[in-house]
Design a protein around this motif. Structure first.
Motif, mmCIF file in Angstrom:
data_model
loop_
_atom_site.group_PDB
_atom_site.id
_atom_site.type_symbol
_atom_site.label_atom_id
_atom_site.label_comp_id
_atom_site.label_asym_id
_atom_site.label_seq_id
_atom_site.Cartn_x
_atom_site.Cartn_y
_atom_site.Cartn_z
ATOM 1 N N LEU A 263 0.876 -1.015 0.178
ATOM 2 C CA LEU A 263 -0.144 0.151 0.080
ATOM 3 C C LEU A 263 1.063 1.342 0.014
ATOM 4 O O LEU A 263 2.099 1.156 0.626
ATOM 5 C CB LEU A 263 -0.949 0.151 1.545
ATOM 6 C CG LEU A 263 -1.869 1.016 1.321
ATOM 7 C CD1 LEU A 263 -3.189 0.571 0.268
ATOM 8 C CD2 LEU A 263 -2.643 1.335 2.915
ATOM 9 N N ASN A 264 0.582 2.858 -0.976
ATOM 10 C CA ASN A 264 1.266 3.400 -1.093
ATOM 11 C C ASN A 264 1.385 4.179 -2.174
ATOM 12 O O ASN A 264 -0.220 4.217 -2.418
ATOM 13 C CB ASN A 264 3.228 2.363 -1.551
ATOM 14 C CG ASN A 264 3.944 4.259 -0.426
ATOM 15 O OD1 ASN A 264 4.167 4.950 -0.971
ATOM 16 N ND2 ASN A 264 4.701 3.134 -0.071
ATOM 17 N N GLU A 265 1.378 5.227 -1.792
ATOM 18 C CA GLU A 265 1.630 6.438 -3.073
ATOM 19 C C GLU A 265 0.472 5.990 -3.981
ATOM 20 O O GLU A 265 0.692 5.574 -5.114
ATOM 21 C CB GLU A 265 2.751 7.228 -3.739
ATOM 22 C CG GLU A 265 2.423 8.352 -4.340
ATOM 23 C CD GLU A 265 1.640 9.477 -4.213
ATOM 24 O OE1 GLU A 265 0.672 10.404 -4.948
ATOM 25 O OE2 GLU A 265 2.657 10.250 -3.335
ATOM 26 N N TRP B 163 -3.849 9.484 -0.724
ATOM 27 C CA TRP B 163 -2.654 8.908 -1.373
ATOM 28 C C TRP B 163 -2.853 8.034 -1.171
ATOM 29 O O TRP B 163 -1.651 8.064 -1.530
ATOM 30 C CB TRP B 163 -1.863 9.830 -0.974
ATOM 31 C CG TRP B 163 -1.894 11.444 -0.960
ATOM 32 C CD1 TRP B 163 -1.638 12.999 -0.037
ATOM 33 C CD2 TRP B 163 -2.204 12.687 -1.869
ATOM 34 N NE1 TRP B 163 -2.330 13.988 -0.635
ATOM 35 C CE2 TRP B 163 -2.893 13.817 -1.774
ATOM 36 C CE3 TRP B 163 -2.757 11.751 -3.212
ATOM 37 C CZ2 TRP B 163 -3.244 14.957 -2.909
ATOM 38 C CZ3 TRP B 163 -3.553 13.236 -3.912
ATOM 39 C CH2 TRP B 163 -3.409 14.751 -3.814
ATOM 40 N N GLN B 164 -3.723 7.189 -0.965
ATOM 41 C CA GLN B 164 -2.370 5.722 -0.930
ATOM 42 C C GLN B 164 -3.811 4.851 -1.915
ATOM 43 O O GLN B 164 -4.776 4.914 -1.683
ATOM 44 C CB GLN B 164 -3.180 5.130 0.831
ATOM 45 C CG GLN B 164 -1.672 5.572 1.664
ATOM 46 C CD GLN B 164 -3.020 5.060 3.100
ATOM 47 O OE1 GLN B 164 -4.511 4.486 3.666
ATOM 48 N NE2 GLN B 164 -1.850 4.783 3.665
ATOM 49 N N GLY B 165 -2.626 4.075 -2.387
ATOM 50 C CA GLY B 165 -3.686 3.056 -3.097
ATOM 51 C C GLY B 165 -3.169 1.228 -3.307
ATOM 52 O O GLY B 165 -1.493 1.709 -2.184
ATOM 53 N N ILE B 166 -3.367 0.479 -3.468
ATOM 54 C CA ILE B 166 -3.509 -1.122 -3.485
ATOM 55 C C ILE B 166 -2.658 -1.022 -4.937
ATOM 56 O O ILE B 166 -2.449 -0.987 -5.680
ATOM 57 C CB ILE B 166 -4.662 -2.235 -2.950
ATOM 58 C CG1 ILE B 166 -5.373 -1.891 -2.296
ATOM 59 C CG2 ILE B 166 -3.699 -3.458 -3.771
ATOM 60 C CD1 ILE B 166 -6.670 -1.997 -2.250
ATOM 61 N N TYR B 167 -0.618 -1.424 -4.230
ATOM 62 C CA TYR B 167 0.311 -1.870 -5.442
ATOM 63 C C TYR B 167 -0.413 -4.069 -5.767
ATOM 64 O O TYR B 167 0.138 -4.173 -4.745
ATOM 65 C CB TYR B 167 1.468 -1.620 -5.558
ATOM 66 C CG TYR B 167 1.488 -0.179 -5.461
ATOM 67 C CD1 TYR B 167 1.029 0.109 -5.360
ATOM 68 C CD2 TYR B 167 3.250 0.315 -5.264
ATOM 69 C CE1 TYR B 167 1.054 2.528 -5.695
ATOM 70 C CE2 TYR B 167 3.365 1.521 -5.459
ATOM 71 C CZ TYR B 167 2.646 2.394 -5.314
ATOM 72 O OH TYR B 167 3.129 3.714 -5.237
ATOM 73 N N LEU B 168 0.015 -4.252 -6.686
ATOM 74 C CA LEU B 168 0.204 -5.734 -7.232
ATOM 75 C C LEU B 168 1.988 -4.982 -8.075
ATOM 76 O O LEU B 168 1.895 -4.150 -8.287
ATOM 77 C CB LEU B 168 -0.607 -5.915 -8.434
ATOM 78 C CG LEU B 168 0.865 -7.078 -8.622
ATOM 79 C CD1 LEU B 168 0.210 -8.428 -7.802
ATOM 80 C CD2 LEU B 168 0.267 -7.263 -10.286
ATOM 81 N N CYS B 169 3.358 -6.048 -7.184
ATOM 82 C CA CYS B 169 4.415 -5.653 -7.898
ATOM 83 C C CYS B 169 4.537 -6.887 -8.114
ATOM 84 O O CYS B 169 4.681 -7.537 -7.673
ATOM 85 C CB CYS B 169 4.562 -5.556 -5.950
ATOM 86 S SG CYS B 169 4.617 -4.671 -4.960
ATOM 87 N N GLU B 170 4.510 -6.764 -9.058
ATOM 88 C CA GLU B 170 5.156 -7.762 -10.314
ATOM 89 C C GLU B 170 6.652 -7.718 -10.550
ATOM 90 O O GLU B 170 7.512 -6.876 -10.640
ATOM 91 C CB GLU B 170 4.344 -7.674 -11.557
ATOM 92 C CG GLU B 170 4.852 -9.058 -12.996
ATOM 93 C CD GLU B 170 4.479 -10.010 -11.898
ATOM 94 O OE1 GLU B 170 5.650 -10.694 -11.658
ATOM 95 O OE2 GLU B 170 3.291 -10.244 -11.954
#
Length: 139
Positions: A51-53, A115-122
């Protein structure tokens, strides 16, 4: 109330990708929850969640550059090399970031910061589609 859905994401290029909209769209019951938690779990060992920017794409590119510097592909001391030069590095990156997020739900929405959003980290060049298990609990 408890409910669970599986979300399959289309293959994405290596990098950090915002998936907040996809997660929310896959969990229509979210709108009926006053107070609760949404647990998001990725069923893979070479991709992760964080979870980040959510506004500046520079942040996502900087994450990618940092992790590629900290854990380079094809490091000479890796023993697990049968699945390609990016595989072991992907496993380490996924372990550092983690396979899941537990997010608060309030008034039918994720209670994320502005300013938070869920990231998929590929972490792989050819990671393929990715499966997420979404588990919602609340009232």
């Amino acid at each position: 109330m408890w409910t669970q859905h599986e979300l399959t994401l289309s293959p994405m290029r290596r990098g950090f990708h915002l998936i907040t909209r996809e997660v929310v769209a896959a969990m229509p019951e979210l709108a009926s929850i006053r107070t609760g938690l949404l647990h998001v779990f990725i069923q893979h060992t070479s991709a992760s969640l964080t979870l980040n920017e959510n506004a500046s794409p520079d942040v996502r590119r900087d994450f990618e550059r940092y992790f590629n510097h900290a854990v380079p592909d094809a490091w000479a001391d890796f023993e697990h090399t049968q699945e390609g030069p990016d595989d072991m590095a992907a496993h380490i990156k996924a372990s550092l970031l983690g396979p899941s997020l537990t997010l608060p739900v309030r008034a039918g929405k994720l209670a994320l910061g502005t300013w938070q959003g869920i990231y998929l980290c590929e972490h792989r060049d050819q990671g393929g589609s990715r499966r997420l298990v979404l588990t919602l609990q609340g009232e």
